[in-house]
Design an enzyme around this catalytic site. Structure first.
Site, PDB file in Angstrom:
ATOM      1  N   GLY A  71       0.811  -1.216   0.000  1.00 62.64           N
ATOM      2  CA  GLY A  71       0.000   0.000   0.000  1.00 62.64           C
ATOM      3  C   GLY A  71       0.844   1.265   0.000  1.00 62.64           C
ATOM      4  O   GLY A  71       0.533   2.237  -0.701  1.00 62.64           O
ATOM      5  N   GLN A 179      -7.807  -0.408   3.215  1.00 58.74           N
ATOM      6  CA  GLN A 179      -8.655  -1.013   4.246  1.00 58.74           C
ATOM      7  C   GLN A 179      -9.955  -1.578   3.669  1.00 58.74           C
ATOM      8  O   GLN A 179     -10.688  -2.277   4.376  1.00 58.74           O
ATOM      9  CB  GLN A 179      -8.983   0.015   5.338  1.00 58.74           C
ATOM     10  CG  GLN A 179      -7.800   0.377   6.223  1.00 58.74           C
ATOM     11  CD  GLN A 179      -7.364  -0.758   7.142  1.00 58.74           C
ATOM     12  OE1 GLN A 179      -8.153  -1.642   7.487  1.00 58.74           O
ATOM     13  NE2 GLN A 179      -6.112  -0.753   7.538  1.00 58.74           N
ATOM     14  N   THR A 237      12.408  -7.906 -10.935  1.00 58.42           N
ATOM     15  CA  THR A 237      11.849  -9.250 -11.070  1.00 58.42           C
ATOM     16  C   THR A 237      10.650  -9.411 -10.141  1.00 58.42           C
ATOM     17  O   THR A 237      10.716  -9.050  -8.967  1.00 58.42           O
ATOM     18  CB  THR A 237      12.921 -10.312 -10.751  1.00 58.42           C
ATOM     19  OG1 THR A 237      14.012 -10.127 -11.646  1.00 58.42           O
ATOM     20  CG2 THR A 237      12.361 -11.725 -10.894  1.00 58.42           C
ATOM     21  N   CYS A 324       0.694   2.805  13.474  1.00 55.15           N
ATOM     22  CA  CYS A 324       1.820   3.653  13.097  1.00 55.15           C
ATOM     23  C   CYS A 324       2.146   4.664  14.183  1.00 55.15           C
ATOM     24  O   CYS A 324       3.249   5.168  14.250  1.00 55.15           O
ATOM     25  CB  CYS A 324       1.516   4.384  11.799  1.00 55.15           C
ATOM     26  SG  CYS A 324       0.956   3.287  10.516  1.00 55.15           S
TER      27      CYS A 324
HETATM   28  C1  PLP Z   1      -1.854  -0.435   5.867  1.00 56.54           C
HETATM   29  C2  PLP Z   1      -2.210   0.776   5.112  1.00 56.54           C
HETATM   30  C3  PLP Z   1      -1.321   1.338   4.182  1.00 56.54           C
HETATM   31  C4  PLP Z   1       0.069   0.785   3.966  1.00 56.54           C
HETATM   32  O1  PLP Z   1       0.047  -0.458   3.341  1.00 56.54           O
HETATM   33  P1  PLP Z   1       1.348  -1.405   3.433  1.00 56.54           P
HETATM   34  O2  PLP Z   1       1.044  -2.517   2.496  1.00 56.54           O
HETATM   35  O3  PLP Z   1       1.453  -1.848   4.844  1.00 56.54           O
HETATM   36  O4  PLP Z   1       2.502  -0.585   2.983  1.00 56.54           O
HETATM   37  C5  PLP Z   1      -1.727   2.444   3.474  1.00 56.54           C
HETATM   38  N1  PLP Z   1      -2.943   2.976   3.665  1.00 56.54           N
HETATM   39  C6  PLP Z   1      -3.829   2.469   4.533  1.00 56.54           C
HETATM   40  C7  PLP Z   1      -5.164   3.091   4.681  1.00 56.54           C
HETATM   41  C8  PLP Z   1      -3.492   1.358   5.298  1.00 56.54           C
HETATM   42  O5  PLP Z   1      -4.354   0.865   6.175  1.00 56.54           O
END
Ligand code: PLP
Length: 386
Positions: A71, A179, A237, A324
């Site tokens: 994400g 989410q 890759t 976080c």
């Molecule tokens: C968890 C999350 C991310 C980050 O995703 P990762 O795959 O952990 O880097 C970004 N945005 C939201 C809303 C998230 O809940």
């Protein structure tokens, strides 16, 4: 001690079928998908099958699915990729005050590069008013980025309405749907988005793999240079096991989503009703337009952190607002943006359920949590002041 996991918004365990899909791809099927021989093509098939599954989950075309490391990368790519590719049209980006750090931080970087960013406020439910977005658009606006649902309070935004506004104005729309994907129905055409971020480990897939949906015809820069993978937009890759795992997770989500929504909504509402009985508490987030698995409460006069640690001793894993922010004692920027006073924001707790949460587990939490809150309140200097 048997643990009760109520932090599915931070990450989910991989589904057993996902693990089964992935395992042979580390050794039996190991070819480089770019190799033209049979070993390579075998791996290639897994990648393309996964692309199809993820595309189907959000009603996109497979050609519009780009695999990333998760994400965070998808968010970074969409913002930086659109900003720099469309400089000739303008340098203005619109977003909200409640986005994930993976949106806010790259935007702060872009601000330092000379881009102008508008951070729009939300109401006390964490909802952005599409009208404020319409009013914020200038001839220099190139991108709007609003999350589909919030990771802390679960509020689901009116993306469809924002999509119409973006289209009318000829402005790209990105949504961080990390989410939401795999948990609630997502249709990129209904939403009217041009870019969408998703991450596998939030819906029973592996960590370190995600997707950026890029609508065909979108003017965006590549994010990683160095090879022809992902049509030269994201070189390197392919992480074949993780990609196949994400595809499997998408396939499972499509099949099980309806039942899961029903079950999790039941557990969520039971938990909310139970926790509302504790004095001086409040539900954070929207009462109705919220993720089926999200419960977020503030318990006045106690630190969320203290509740979290005490529940942990009882074998219950929950979060304080956001994973976080768990290492800093700063109050959650989302709760502050919703107008909560800092001391109420710091008194918050996030409980997020998932596929394997049972009603017995929820009952156990409803028995333990009031005890913890009452005990902490009885020794809290904050509550003696009242
Ligand atoms: C968890 C999350 C991310 C980050 O995703 P990762 O795959 O952990 O880097 C970004 N945005 C939201 C809303 C998230 O809940």
């Amino acid at each position: 001690m048997k643990r009760i996991y109520l932090d599915y918004a931070a990450t989910t365990p991989a589904h057993p079928d996902v693990v089964k899909t992935i395992t042979p791809l580390f050794s039996d099927v190991f070819g480089n998908p770019s190799s033209i021989h049979a070993c390579g093509q075998e791996s290639r098939n897994f990648v393309e099958e996964a692309r199809k599954n993820v595309a189907e989950l959000i009603n996109a075309r497979p050609e519009e699915i780009y695999f990333t490391s998760g994400g965070t990368e998808s968010d970074n790519w969409s913002l930086q990729g659109i900003a720099f590719a469309n400089l000739s049209r303008g340098n203005h980006i619109i977003t909200t005050t409640i986005e994930h750090h993976a949106i806010h931080e790259p935007l702060h970087f872009l601000q330092k590069q000379g881009f102008s960013v508008t951070f729009l406020p939300v109401d006390r439910f964490g909802m952005v008013d599409p009208d404020t977005i319409k009013k914020a658009i200038t001839p220099k606006t190139v991108l709007i980025s609003v999350m589909h649902s919030n990771n802390e309070v679960g509020t689901i935004q009116p993306i469809e309405e924002i999509g119409k506004i973006a289209r009318e104005a000829g402005v790209y729309l990105h949504t961080d749907a990390v989410q939401s994907v795999g948990h609630v129905p997502i249709d990129i055409n209904r939403l009217g988005v041009d870019l969408l971020s998703s991450s596998a480990h939030k819906f029973y897939g592996p960590k370190g793999i995600g997707v950026l949906f890029i609508r065909q015809g979108t003017k965006i820069n590549p994010f990683i240079y160095g090879g022809a993978q992902e049509k030269s937009y994201r070189a390197g890759t392919e992480n074949v096991p993780a990609i196949a795992g994400m595809g499997k997770a998408a396939e499972i989500a499509l099949k099980e989503m309806d039942d899961e929504i029903r079950q999790l909504t039941f557990l969520r509402d039971k938990m909310i009703k139970g926790l509302e009985k504790i004095e001086h508490t409040r539900l954070n987030g929207h009462p109705v337009k919220r993720l089926p698995n999200n419960v977020n409460f503030s318990f006045e006069f106690v630190e969320g952190e203290s509740i979290c640690l005490n529940l942990d001793l009882a074998g219950i894993c929950v979060a304080t607002g956001s994973a976080c922010s768990s290492e800093s004692m700063e109050a959650s920027h989302v709760l502050l943006a919703m107008g909560l006073p800092p001391e109420i924001a710091r008194a918050s707790l996030r409980l997020t359920t998932g596929k394997w949460t049972t009603e017995a587990e929820v009952d156990f939490v409803l028995e333990q949590l009031p005890k913890v809150v009452n005990r902490l309140r009885s020794i809290s200097p904050l509550s003696r002041k009242k």
